[in-house]
Structures are given as C-alpha cells and as structure tokens.
Design an enzyme around this catalytic site. Structure first.
Site, PDB file in Angstrom:
ATOM      1  N   HIS A  18       0.840  -1.206   0.000  1.00  0.00           N
ATOM      2  CA  HIS A  18       0.000   0.000   0.000  1.00  0.00           C
ATOM      3  C   HIS A  18       0.876   1.259   0.000  1.00  0.00           C
ATOM      4  CE1 HIS A  18      -2.937  -2.799   2.293  1.00  0.00           C
ATOM      5  NE2 HIS A  18      -3.456  -2.634   1.095  1.00  0.00           N
ATOM      6  N   LYS A  42     -19.078  -5.741  10.084  1.00  0.00           N
ATOM      7  CA  LYS A  42     -17.961  -6.686   9.889  1.00  0.00           C
ATOM      8  C   LYS A  42     -16.885  -6.427  10.920  1.00  0.00           C
ATOM      9  CE  LYS A  42     -17.845  -7.581   4.905  1.00  0.00           C
ATOM     10  NZ  LYS A  42     -17.037  -7.147   3.753  1.00  0.00           N
ATOM     11  N   ARG A  91      -2.244  -6.232  -8.272  1.00  0.00           N
ATOM     12  CA  ARG A  91      -1.193  -7.243  -8.122  1.00  0.00           C
ATOM     13  C   ARG A  91      -1.321  -8.334  -9.161  1.00  0.00           C
ATOM     14  NH1 ARG A  91      -2.777  -8.117  -1.990  1.00  0.00           N
ATOM     15  NH2 ARG A  91      -4.686  -7.501  -3.045  1.00  0.00           N
ATOM     16  N   SER A 129      -2.596  -7.878   3.128  1.00  0.00           N
ATOM     17  CA  SER A 129      -2.991  -7.715   4.542  1.00  0.00           C
ATOM     18  C   SER A 129      -3.363  -9.061   5.154  1.00  0.00           C
ATOM     19  CB  SER A 129      -4.180  -6.763   4.655  1.00  0.00           C
ATOM     20  OG  SER A 129      -3.859  -5.497   4.157  1.00  0.00           O
TER      21      SER A 129
HETATM   22  P1  ADP Z   1      -9.844  -3.724  -0.062  1.00  0.00           P
HETATM   23  O1  ADP Z   1     -10.469  -4.367   1.127  1.00  0.00           O
HETATM   24  O2  ADP Z   1     -10.607  -2.543  -0.587  1.00  0.00           O
HETATM   25  O3  ADP Z   1      -9.398  -4.667  -1.155  1.00  0.00           O
HETATM   26  P2  ADP Z   1      -7.092  -3.503   0.753  1.00  0.00           P
HETATM   27  O4  ADP Z   1      -6.670  -2.833   2.014  1.00  0.00           O
HETATM   28  O5  ADP Z   1      -6.903  -4.979   0.717  1.00  0.00           O
HETATM   29  O6  ADP Z   1      -8.557  -3.045   0.546  1.00  0.00           O
HETATM   30  O7  ADP Z   1      -6.338  -2.881  -0.501  1.00  0.00           O
HETATM   31  C1  ADP Z   1      -6.489  -1.540  -0.906  1.00  0.00           C
HETATM   32  C2  ADP Z   1      -5.890  -1.341  -2.299  1.00  0.00           C
HETATM   33  O8  ADP Z   1      -4.501  -1.649  -2.263  1.00  0.00           O
HETATM   34  C3  ADP Z   1      -6.472  -2.262  -3.369  1.00  0.00           C
HETATM   35  O9  ADP Z   1      -6.488  -1.566  -4.586  1.00  0.00           O
HETATM   36  C4  ADP Z   1      -5.484  -3.405  -3.443  1.00  0.00           C
HETATM   37  O10 ADP Z   1      -5.499  -4.044  -4.698  1.00  0.00           O
HETATM   38  C5  ADP Z   1      -4.200  -2.633  -3.237  1.00  0.00           C
HETATM   39  N1  ADP Z   1      -3.122  -3.472  -2.726  1.00  0.00           N
HETATM   40  C6  ADP Z   1      -3.149  -4.332  -1.695  1.00  0.00           C
HETATM   41  N2  ADP Z   1      -1.960  -4.942  -1.515  1.00  0.00           N
HETATM   42  C7  ADP Z   1      -1.143  -4.439  -2.486  1.00  0.00           C
HETATM   43  C8  ADP Z   1       0.216  -4.686  -2.877  1.00  0.00           C
HETATM   44  N3  ADP Z   1       0.955  -5.568  -2.237  1.00  0.00           N
HETATM   45  N4  ADP Z   1       0.717  -4.007  -3.929  1.00  0.00           N
HETATM   46  C9  ADP Z   1      -0.069  -3.121  -4.605  1.00  0.00           C
HETATM   47  N5  ADP Z   1      -1.350  -2.845  -4.301  1.00  0.00           N
HETATM   48  C10 ADP Z   1      -1.883  -3.490  -3.264  1.00  0.00           C
END
Ligand code: ADP
Length: 160
Positions: A18, A42, A91, A129
């Site tokens: 992120h 949730k 990703r 995450s």
């Molecule tokens: P959500 O629950 O909305 O998917 P996340 O916190 O999992 O939220 O992710 C937020 C954004 O960051 C999404 O666009 C996700 O694809 C992107 N993201 C998550 N991990 C990575 C990573 N390792 N590299 C690039 N983008 C990422």
C-alpha cells in the site's frame, strides 16, 4: 483545480505494498486522502483508530497525504472531499477483475470520478494484509511487510 485522489481500502493492516502505491502516485496528484473504509457489521482484525495511526506514522511529514475513516459508499466520500480520482493497486489478474467491476460501477454512480490503477512492484506482488494477519495471528514476525516505524510487536498488542 487541485487534483485530489482518494486511496480507499480496509488497510487491516497497511502494508509496504500500500505504502509503495501511495508514494509512487504522489507526483500525479496535489493531494491523496487515504480512506479507511469500514462496515460496522464486519469485524476487523485491528482497531480502526490504530490502523489510522499506523498509516499517519508512515507518512509523517508529508503534507500532501492525509488519512480519514469512512463508512458507506466510496463515491459518497469522493463527493464529500471533492476528489476526482480513486487510486487502486493491482497485483494479479484476480485483482484486475475485482477492480474492474468496482471501478465501472463507481463510474456509473458518479460520472465525475476516474479510477487510476498502478501495477504493484514485482517484489510486492505477494504482499497482502491477509498474509500479514495470518503471520501475526500465529505469533510470527511480519516486519518486512510493514512500513518502517510500525512493528509486528505493536500489531500483536493491538489485535482484537
Ligand atoms: P480492499 O479491502 O478494498 O481490497 P485492501 O486494504 O486490501 O482493501 O487494498 C487496498 C488497495 O490496495 C487495493 O487496490 C489493493 O489491490 C491494493 N493493494 C493491496 N496490496 C497491495 C500490494 N501488495 N501491492 C499493490 N497494491 C496493493
């Protein structure tokens, strides 16, 4: 006109994947608001305010970045803060399919919004995450996946 982007996500927790997306997008926008989206029905792994504090710490001293918490539709938050762009990271092809649907629906709901996607750096492709949560749950060390200044020990103490 100021170019304002929001970077929405659960960030449960915020990872180096992120962080990298936000840093790389910084030259493209005047302001990036990291929006922690939540759903009160949730249960999350880490408390909202703690997640916010970890993100703020990662961008301490960067005036173009702020962090906010929002429950409800992302497009409503965009209207509230007058953002024209939604930033997301990609990703894998699975991410793409999921993101495509969300972005197209957001555009139907709010014509003034454009979604902008950055491809992850190759080394961040496996960072998620969910994986960090698993490591913390099993008492491991996830420091290499966290922004510097945030530690696994803090995450273990904060899990709810
Ligand atoms: P959500 O629950 O909305 O998917 P996340 O916190 O999992 O939220 O992710 C937020 C954004 O960051 C999404 O666009 C996700 O694809 C992107 N993201 C998550 N991990 C990575 C990573 N390792 N590299 C690039 N983008 C990422």
């Amino acid at each position: 006109m100021e170019r304002i982007a929001i970077f929405p996500g659960s960030f449960d927790p915020f990872t180096i994947g992120h962080e990298s997306i936000v840093k790389r997008a910084l030259p493209m926008f005047d302001k990036i608001i990291i929006m922690i989206g939540y759903n009160s029905n949730k249960k999350s792994f880490f408390p909202l305010e703690t997640r916010k504090e970890w993100i703020e710490r990662a961008f301490d001293g960067e005036p173009k970045i702020s962090v906010d918490i929002h429950e409800g539709l992302t497009v409503d938050f965009c209207k509230k803060v007058k953002a024209q762009y939604i930033l997301r990271g990609l990703r894998t092809s699975a991410d793409f399919e999921y993101e495509r649907a969300i972005a197209q629906v957001n555009k139907l709901m709010h014509e003034g919004i454009e979604s902008v996607f950055l491809l992850t750096k190759p080394e961040h492709t496996p960072v998620a995450s969910t994986i960090v949560r698993d490591i913390i749950f099993h008492d491991g060390n996830a420091d290499q996946f966290l922004p510097s200044g945030v530690t696994s020990e803090e995450l273990k103490a904060a899990r709810q």
